[in-house]
Design an enzyme around this catalytic site. Sequence first.
Site, PDB file in Angstrom:
ATOM      1  N   ASP A  48       0.673  -0.984  -0.290  1.00 52.46           N
ATOM      2  CA  ASP A  48       0.218   0.103  -0.097  1.00 52.46           C
ATOM      3  C   ASP A  48       0.826   0.964  -0.423  1.00 52.46           C
ATOM      4  OD1 ASP A  48      -2.107   1.432   0.047  1.00 52.46           O
ATOM      5  OD2 ASP A  48      -3.074   0.442   1.816  1.00 52.46           O
TER       6      ASP A  48
HETATM    7  C1  NOJ Z   1      -4.129   3.250   0.144  1.00 51.42           C
HETATM    8  C2  NOJ Z   1      -4.930   2.841   0.317  1.00 51.42           C
HETATM    9  O1  NOJ Z   1      -5.539   2.088   1.303  1.00 51.42           O
HETATM   10  C3  NOJ Z   1      -5.154   2.055  -0.670  1.00 51.42           C
HETATM   11  O2  NOJ Z   1      -6.612   1.602  -1.216  1.00 51.42           O
HETATM   12  C4  NOJ Z   1      -4.906   3.037  -2.529  1.00 51.42           C
HETATM   13  O3  NOJ Z   1      -4.935   1.361  -3.629  1.00 51.42           O
HETATM   14  C5  NOJ Z   1      -3.659   3.616  -2.427  1.00 51.42           C
HETATM   15  N1  NOJ Z   1      -3.868   4.402  -0.565  1.00 51.42           N
HETATM   16  C6  NOJ Z   1      -3.547   4.144  -4.332  1.00 51.42           C
HETATM   17  O4  NOJ Z   1      -4.214   5.323  -4.043  1.00 51.42           O
END
Ligand code: NOJ
Length: 750
Positions: free
Chosen positions: A283
């Site tokens: 993430d």
């Molecule tokens: C953080 C989020 O937790 C995740 O779900 C998302 O896909 C990513 N950022 C990218 O934006």
Amino acid sequence: MKKGGVVFCMCAAILLSACDKKTVSEKDSDAIDHKVEKLLSKMTLEEKIGQLDQITSAGNFDELAGRIKGYFVGSILNETNPQVINDLQRVAVEETRLGIPLIFARDVIHGFKTIFPVPLGQAASWNPETVEAGARVAAVEAASTGIRWTFAPMLDISRDARWGRIMESFGEDPHLSSILGIATVKGFQGSDLSDPTAILACAKHFVGYGAVESGKDYNITILSTEQLRNVYLRPFKAVVDAGVGTVMVSFNEVNGIPNSGNGYILRKVLRDDWGFDGVIVSDWNSIGEMINHGYAESPVHAAEIAMNAGVDIDMESHVYTPFLAQLLKEKKVKVSDIDDAVRRILKLKFKLGLFENPYVEIKEDPVFYAPEHLEIAKQAAIESAILLKNDGTLPLDVSSLNAVAVIGPMADAPHDQLGSWVFDGEKAHTVTPLTALREAFGEQVKIHYAAGLAYSRDTDRKGFTTALAVARSSDVILFFGGEESILSGEAHCRADITLPGAQKELLTEIAKTGKPVVLVVMAGRAIEIYKELPLVNAYLFNFHPGTMGGPAITDLLFGKAVPSGKLPISYPKMVGQSPLYYNHKNTGRPPVGELQTIDNIPLEAGQVSLGNTSYFLDAGKDPLFPFGFGLSYTTFEYNDLQLSSTELTADGSLTATCMVTNTGAVAAAETVQLYIRDKVGSVTRPVRELKDFHKIVLQPGESQPVSFTIAGRSLCFYNHEDVEILEPGDYSLWIAPHSAAGLEGEFRLQ
Ligand code: NOJ
């Protein structure tokens, strides 16, 4: 009784016949493997490490181009301009030594331009076809700009309405989440990734993110192996089996180990046990955040831990590119792990057809908001609405009305009805309930509008007077309340989940007019409403319904469509019940019979423990509405449960059938649910588990037999030794309209 006779499950093992003939897709896959190996053999270490780097499009083209040329970046997220996408792609393809194309990624969560109900709303449809159709539209729209990878579906089992990201989930149940997760993956990826409208799906967040302590985002997660395997991992396993291309690691730690460094989760479960051969992406900065977790001492240490745990792509931690070569030299990471990660990424790029067609065709006439897309979004919004209370006020009969009052901050909130996790959908295209009502009935009945409150958190009562005047001069009041979109989603958790601002007060004042009140709520989570519920005649709950929420709600209110949504969560009476879920354990002291409440405890009552059970003195033992519940404009009766046998073997199956009858006056859809209970286990088993469901449509007076097949193997579960087993013993089953009702039968697994 069970014990003895435990069978170790081979549920996932498929015996392949000794046959050397290969299918077309196997041949394609061999050809791709060959290309990957050829390319890999030409790559320098720097070029390989570059493929593991995912960076955001910061908007500065020259800087990005420089990074692509200098560090061979593998993928870019958040660029949506097709011209810029093509220009960046040209740098990768034409200005790097090997010309490896980039993948462009974006959070396309519940629609790209045409916005669908938030995933939790879509889950209320209990309709995989509707969910798949929505994902397909999102893929078509997103791919038309060059985006070929989305970070969805989110498959975090969510049992806590406080958690802002519950809106992005399919709710609390592993089976429902699995079925809808598979549907989403199919919709995004299609049947062939090289189709230019196919986008890679990403199952996230792996894993346990929905179980964060106290529903507070990014918090810690403590989960036994038994809970992980039997609940939280199940939807992920389902989509891995269905061919999801990528998996995203979650921010949280599980039992003290952040998932970006969790080899058990990534290598043992995902790779070894399940054979996942797609790409694992971190993430955003989750590798770097292992320093904050207190698990890595430095960025270089974080890179080492993540690579060894099995994270292929570093999204925005910026630790793989600067440190992997050094770590390799120090023998702290293995070249074979780097090669494997690169192999997987290249394989996906070949499968997406990016080597043959790296550029997106820029069409003059964009596919965004195409009429058929809007129609699919409207249908999804209709199926996502859940009728939770109705004293007969709904559906409204337009011919008997002279004036309708439209009140409340969500009646005309084009941005907010789209919900959270919307980056590209534009409010200019939203059709609000006010617009839709005026369009549909403006000529037949007077529509008096006064918001009363400008937005959901508004506490200024200056609009109350007009709203009350409007209410008094109308025959029925439609109160549109709820939450703005920003009150749910990532990091937007609430400890108080009642209607925010002065909405409760406005609703109370409005109800005093004595006019019938229909409460329509749009929100990213269940809203605590038990105190206001007696004030209203009907309650239609929507989650955030997206672009076409207005027309969908209008059709439902006036009976052009019949509500069929069912709760994908247990709807709490009070927030203090969280986490709340129907498939809980029984405990040693389950609540039964008459319960003592906070109001009937005698003064100075003595302390006793005898007869005490597991419930709340003030909230009782039940949710306000159970998982799977939802009303219709008709009624359904369930009769005549039949089991083909009351004995089941591990390799056998039995069929349970019951007759469902539409006993009302309108045609309507009903989701018929199958639950089971494994009565005794070597680890305790839930009081009920959803095993299957069928959504059927019945005409007035029509009866239909509804059958479910239960295979012995489907009763496998994991024990505390992390072993999947099947234990002989007695089971209950229910064919039911929701999780707290149903016709009950019994069978025995031999
Ligand atoms: C953080 C989020 O937790 C995740 O779900 C998302 O896909 C990513 N950022 C990218 O934006």
